[in-house]
Motif scaffolding. Structure first.
Motif: not given
Lengths: 176, 552
Positions: A52, A55, A41, A3, A48, A114, A110, A107
């Motif tokens: 994680l 992902l 995150l 990640l 979410i 970020c 995510l 995505w």
């Protein structure tokens, strides 16, 4: 580590040490990782945090498929996504976030968080983040607030007329 | 009818422009009014300057990602007025003659710029709306005006509901105005409604509406946790003779869809014809040296511009394309806007990118130039393409984050008309701002979260044709007497300008009909309240219009 590599692809930074594999090191200064992407995150406020691990597993699976397609040999000592060079990480994220990709929503979300770790430090109080030299807010040039934590700008405009008004304007400033 | 349910005369769902205006007039007229608001009740001192999730900023609005369209809307007492930028232009005259996707005039025959002007006047008086002077214009607005002028165009300081003597140009308007400079509903209609006995219940999210055996309504709600909106803290029911729906164009149709099994068939247009007001954003990265050279810009400290953070939302717009003689879909306004970090920065694309345009190495380089960004907001004529799918279990979306972020069931597939209008407006922004090297410009990408609107409209619109309008020309839901819709969902289509003024004027116009319906149900209520501050000149102009707005 996976990640971190994803976050660093969204907003890249410089390596924390010569041995740093997660951060690709294609940019100077802090990127999303240094800005606290993992901290954001992993906070349950994002919604979410629970997914994680999935992902990370998924993006590594996609990285293996991508590497196979491209004929790349991945270093087995790090997760597959981390083993990708920066341009390949970018290419894979473009593929995963393209309209029509079945996992696009994940995505994009995510990527969104970020980016938010860098552009707004959404896991930190803004004034404190600025005072602590948060790399994203500093890079973007956000000014510091007054002592009470509020922003005020005494000088806010040029104070002069720059253009003709549209001829069909009402006296109260609306289109006629 | 249940004997245990709470009762009120008029139940208002939502406390933004449509809800607050109805609540005030009906309470002032003597009705018992209860307002259910899904968001928290934040007051001026609660408004923080803080991007942290969970601060007042993220508690006050709602970002719902759909299929091809995302909606940013208010979620607090005061609704959209708390998070809006207070730009209050009237809609241009041609807007009311639009045909849009149905091929004939989409507005009710009774509504035109001429017939709406007295209601606009009422709103103007109530919110102290004034034309700004050039001295009120922010650096960003000044730069946009200079660029417009440089390319042979006009530019207008906007009409706004802002007390500029109190404004500190902090640019935190989307987080609520800490300084009470912005004339949100928290400082006019809502306190006036409360003074007349209206009760406002925050964190009450309406689930559905059902009918009682005697033709009244039961409104079923969930109580939302005050910090984590994913959690519920109870539920309840209130009975009302009249229901005014004003939950916003992203939520009103969803509540009605969920109510269909209880109320019976909804008009076909409920949840159809959604418009994002044709909105689109372009990000320009200004060349500071060129800005100084071309326009002589100087902030007095060696900087020409570098003022993205400073100001008060939009201050200047270009209206050259608001020309009624032009064909539909070619008319739009271009407005300078401030968009705070976090909410859309990711959608800004790198001009001339060789790799990824919305993330990555090159994107980080333009983030470093963020203070030199100038954001331009296009409002074109779209085609009302949005359709809401089946409603989620609760609320208007599946909530993902504790506040702010959710996934909704709106699908929006832009037609060639909409895409062409966006392309034309993008091209003009580029032409204006790239002239003589002033800037590099790119529109936000639609690929990630679809198109992006801060002004959702038309999902439950008014009109004359029952096939294409959910409401009659007095905002009453067809086949469901006693349910009125007064928010942006009632507006028939995109307005080419910021819509709050038109939403408010239509809400003001709907009140006489709602009062008459309430009277018919035995509620002791009259029409005729002055503006919230007691001003009466607006009322003088609309009282003669009442015979045109009440049923014989």
């Amino acid at each position: 580590m996976t990640l971190e590599a994803y976050a660093d692809t969204i907003v890249p930074g410089q390596k924390r040490s010569p041995e740093d594999r997660a951060i690709a090191g294609v940019s100077t200064g802090g990127g999303a990782v240094q800005a606290g992407a993992l901290e954001l995150l992993e906070w349950d406020a994002t919604g979410i945090h629970d997914g994680l691990d999935d992902l990370a597993r998924l993006v590594n699976e996609h990285a293996e498929v991508y590497a196979g397609e491209q004929g790349l040999t991945l270093d087995p000592s790090v997760p597959p996504f981390v083993a990708l060079e920066y341009p390949d990480r970018v290419a894979l994220i473009l593929r995963l976030t393209k309209p029509g990709h079945p996992e696009k929503d994940f995505w994009v979300m995510l990527s969104l968080f970020c980016n938010m770790s860098f552009d707004s430090a959404a896991h930190l109080h803004t004034a404190q983040a600025l005072a602590d030299g948060h790399p994203g807010l500093a890079a973007m040039g956000l000014s510091h607030p007054d002592a009470d934590g509020l922003w005020r700008f005494k000088d806010f405009g040029y104070g002069r007329e720059f253009a003709r008004l549209h001829p069909d304007t009402t006296s109260s400033g609306s289109p006629a | 009818m249940s004997s245990t349910a709470e009762r009120t005369d008029v139940l208002v769902i939502g406390s933004g422009f449509g809800g607050a205006i109805a609540a005030y007039h009906l309470a002032a007229g003597g009705a018992k009014v209860t307002v259910l608001e899904r968001g928290p009740w934040l007051e001026s001192n609660d408004f923080e300057h803080d991007y942290k999730l969970g601060s007042s900023y993220t508690r006050a609005f709602d970002f719902v990602v759909g299929n091809g369209m995302s909606i940013l809307g208010g979620n607090c007492v005061g609704g959209g007025s708390v998070v809006y930028f207070a730009a209050m232009p009237r809609a241009p005259r041609f807007v009311f003659d639009r045909q849009g996707s149905i091929g004939r005039r989409m507005w009710p025959g009774a509504v035109s710029r001429d017939t709406l002007d007295p209601w606009y006047d009422r709103v103007e008086e109530s919110l102290s709306i004034a034309k700004q002077d050039w001295k009120d214009v922010s650096y960003a607005g000044g730069l946009w005006a200079a660029a417009c002028n440089h390319s042979g165009r006009t530019a207008n300081p906007l009409a706004v509901a802002i007390d500029n003597t109190k404004c500190v140009n902090c640019n935190w308007m989307m987080a609520g105005c800490r300084f009470e400079a912005k004339q949100s509903l928290l400082v006019n209609y809502l306190p006036a409604a409360i003074a007349h006995g209206a009760e406002i219940r925050p964190l009450h999210e309406v689930q559905h509406i059902s009918r009682t055996s005697d033709g009244d309504y039961q409104v079923h709600y969930n109580v939302i946790h005050d910090e984590d909106y994913r959690l519920q803290a109870g539920s309840g029911v209130i009975e009302a003779k009249i229901v005014v729906m004003a939950a916003g164009a992203g939520a009103t149709p969803v509540i009605l869809q969920r109510s269909e099994p209880h109320l019976g068939t909804m008009p076909r247009a409920v949840g159809r014809y959604f418009s994002g007001n044709g909105e689109r954003l372009n990000t320009a990265i200004i060349d500071e040296e060129k800005a100084a050279e071309l326009f002589g810009l100087d902030r007095g400290d060696g900087l020409a511009y570098a003022a993205n953070q400073i100001g008060k939302g939009p201050t200047v717009a270009s209206w050259d394309k608001l020309d009624g003689s032009l064909p539909e879909y070619s008319r739009y306004s271009l407005e300078q806007l401030y968009f705070p970090p976090g909410l859309g920065t990711i959608l800004a694309q790198v001009p001339d990118a060789t790799g990824a345009s919305w993330f990555g190495k090159e994107k980080k380089e333009i983030l470093k130039k963020w203070t030199s960004w100038l954001t331009i907001f296009s409002m074109i004529e779209d085609d009302n393409e949005g359709v809401f799918g089946p409603p989620p279990a609760t609320g208007n979306a599946h909530r993902i984050s504790q506040q702010m972020l959710g996934r909704g069931n709106l699908t929006y597939e832009p037609t060639k008309n909409t895409l062409g209008a966006w392309d034309a407006s993008d091209a003009e922004v580029k032409e204006i701002l790239e002239k003589d090297g002033l800037a590099k410009v790119m529109p936000w990408t639609n690929d990630l979260v679809g198109a992006y609107t801060v002004h959702p409209l038309s999902s439950c619109r008014m009109g004359d044709d029952p096939h294409t309008s959910a409401l009659d020309d007095r905002n009453e839901l067809r086949d469901h007497p006693g349910i009125f819709v007064t928010d942006g969902s009632a507006v028939p289509g995109a307005l080419t300008v910021n819509p709050a003024m038109t939403i408010a004027a239509l809400a003001e116009r709907a009140i006489p009909g709602i009062v008459q319906a309430a009277q018919a149900k035995g509620i002791a209520v009259t029409y005729g309240a002055p503006a919230p501050d007691g001003s009466r000149s607006g009322r003088k102009k609309v009282l003669p219009l009442l015979p045109t707005l009440t049923r014989a």
